[in-house]
Design a protein around this motif. Sequence first.
Motif, mmCIF file in Angstrom:
data_model
loop_
_atom_site.group_PDB
_atom_site.id
_atom_site.type_symbol
_atom_site.label_atom_id
_atom_site.label_comp_id
_atom_site.label_asym_id
_atom_site.label_seq_id
_atom_site.Cartn_x
_atom_site.Cartn_y
_atom_site.Cartn_z
ATOM 1 N N GLN A 18 21.073 -22.277 -34.860
ATOM 2 C CA GLN A 18 21.158 -20.811 -34.952
ATOM 3 C C GLN A 18 20.126 -20.251 -35.914
ATOM 4 O O GLN A 18 19.500 -19.224 -35.650
ATOM 5 C CB GLN A 18 22.514 -20.415 -35.555
ATOM 6 N N GLN A 21 16.569 -20.529 -34.599
ATOM 7 C CA GLN A 21 16.382 -19.540 -33.542
ATOM 8 C C GLN A 21 16.214 -18.140 -34.142
ATOM 9 O O GLN A 21 15.347 -17.372 -33.734
ATOM 10 C CB GLN A 21 17.614 -19.571 -32.644
ATOM 11 N N SER A 24 12.829 -17.878 -35.872
ATOM 12 C CA SER A 24 11.727 -17.840 -34.919
ATOM 13 C C SER A 24 11.679 -16.492 -34.197
ATOM 14 O O SER A 24 10.601 -15.993 -33.866
ATOM 15 C CB SER A 24 11.883 -18.976 -33.911
ATOM 16 N N ARG A 25 12.837 -15.883 -33.965
ATOM 17 C CA ARG A 25 12.859 -14.573 -33.297
ATOM 18 C C ARG A 25 12.395 -13.477 -34.250
ATOM 19 O O ARG A 25 11.662 -12.578 -33.869
ATOM 20 C CB ARG A 25 14.288 -14.279 -32.826
#
Lengths: 297, 297
Positions: A18, A21, A24-25
């Motif tokens: 999580q 992610q 990275s977003r």
Amino acid sequence: MAGSGYDFDGWMRAQLAQVEQGLSRWVRRDAPAGLGEAMRYAVLDGGKRLRPLLVLAACDAVGGHPEAALRAACAVELIHAYSLVHDDMPCMDNDVLRRGKPTVHVRFGQAQALLAGDALQALAFELLTPEDGVPAAMQARLCRLLAQAAGADGMAGGQAIDLASVGLQLTQEQLRRMHCLKTGALLRASVVMGAACGQAGGVADQALAQYGAAVGLAFQVVDDVLDVTQDSATLGKTAGKDAASDKPTYVSLMGLAPAKAYAEALRAEAHAALAASGLRETRALSALADMVVRRSH
Amino acid sequence: MAGSGYDFDGWMRAQLAQVEQGLSRWVRRDAPAGLGEAMRYAVLDGGKRLRPLLVLAACDAVGGHPEAALRAACAVELIHAYSLVHDDMPCMDNDVLRRGKPTVHVRFGQAQALLAGDALQALAFELLTPEDGVPAAMQARLCRLLAQAAGADGMAGGQAIDLASVGLQLTQEQLRRMHCLKTGALLRASVVMGAACGQAGGVADQALAQYGAAVGLAFQVVDDVLDVTQDSATLGKTAGKDAASDKPTYVSLMGLAPAKAYAEALRAEAHAALAASGLRETRALSALADMVVRRSH
């Protein structure tokens, strides 16, 4: 490490996925003129993510708001990452190796490293204040906790003491104060911010803050131990650096074996705080305290 | 400068007194190991306080929350001050003179300058999130606006473009984009944050954002003009620097007279936006637009 049947590794894998992610977003490549690339280089593919894990574990313990916790987890990691970028610069520690890779200023130049650090700090506060999805009072509180932990009364203040103490003989109390600010403030804030994603109440909040302080200090004591017992390849950064640069450490002050014993005592203190919290789901926090003290890098 | 009988100078004196008092109270000397002193040196006794004045004038225009506005005013100034400290460092512009005084790294060393800038940024967000006195939703919104304006999509991003464009031939559109981020974002955010201290509604908010964008761009155009028309003593910083370092400017791109005319056009645009806002008390904002364009330093 924790109670029977508890799958800490599984919990950790899920949380780390999580966090990666989220980072990275939110750390976008398309920031202008290579800045996004430098920011991503500083943040992604490396790091133990200890601070995010502390946020998420504390949020679990209080049954808090998952979206707020993920944002807080990524925000504290951005602050940590920016501090490493600036800390590694030639005018500070002048380090060329971090997490086994060239440091940001080596790879992108000093000016870009400076800006990337600055932009990562701003991004941390942007993450904490989305248009919707997290209650405003929680957003404001998380910002306050993070700003206090990052600033002059926290991490930055601790770094200033660190700078000023090179070559000095510190007492254990002075060394403790420096580390309470330099690394301890953000580690403790990680736990407190996780708790602020829920409403556990006074006793539990206080116990979690004590847990955070103990783990934060233990982290630094262990860091000092590892600096003399491990090589650079294992650490992913330059080993023996503190001793070489004549920085005061727990090892130089107490000796190696007492420093190790001190870390164990702090681990026990962290467990005791969890026991006193009255919270039921503290297995991840418990395992994280063990991990901090028993890590090899 | 503004309508009959309006005492802009009196308004400004009163606001500046508040801002100086706020900054002096909130940027505390007692931060560890000289860090507080470096932070105060970077912030106090200097600067036009244009950004704080824009916050406070916009708040006046919407009849907003005075405590929130003062905190926002000081917060944007802290962001501005930190950006100057980092910008002046040897790895960036390597400037030794700022507001007629040695720059922070000259006075306190590069490491302390780096930390002081970092701590000032954190303090800005701390100021925006007091325990009480400002509604939480307003705190969260102010943090979001400031973080966006300061970060990779704002000031830091603009600085990255600036770094990357030394020696390049930019089009006017590329130059505009760089400045919209580098200096424009924070100036525009100052106005928008002032408006966010009240509840003026969509049309007025949009008009104020347009006003802020026009004033922000005008500020930079005038800066470029002053860089070639004034000497260092008047500016309080090194004059002719941009031309010497081969940086693209509005003057190098358009020529001196057209750059001056462009600044005047932007001033008119700012006034038009105020007229379209439907707000009654826009005299301070109006006078500030005049001041930005007609300043001599």
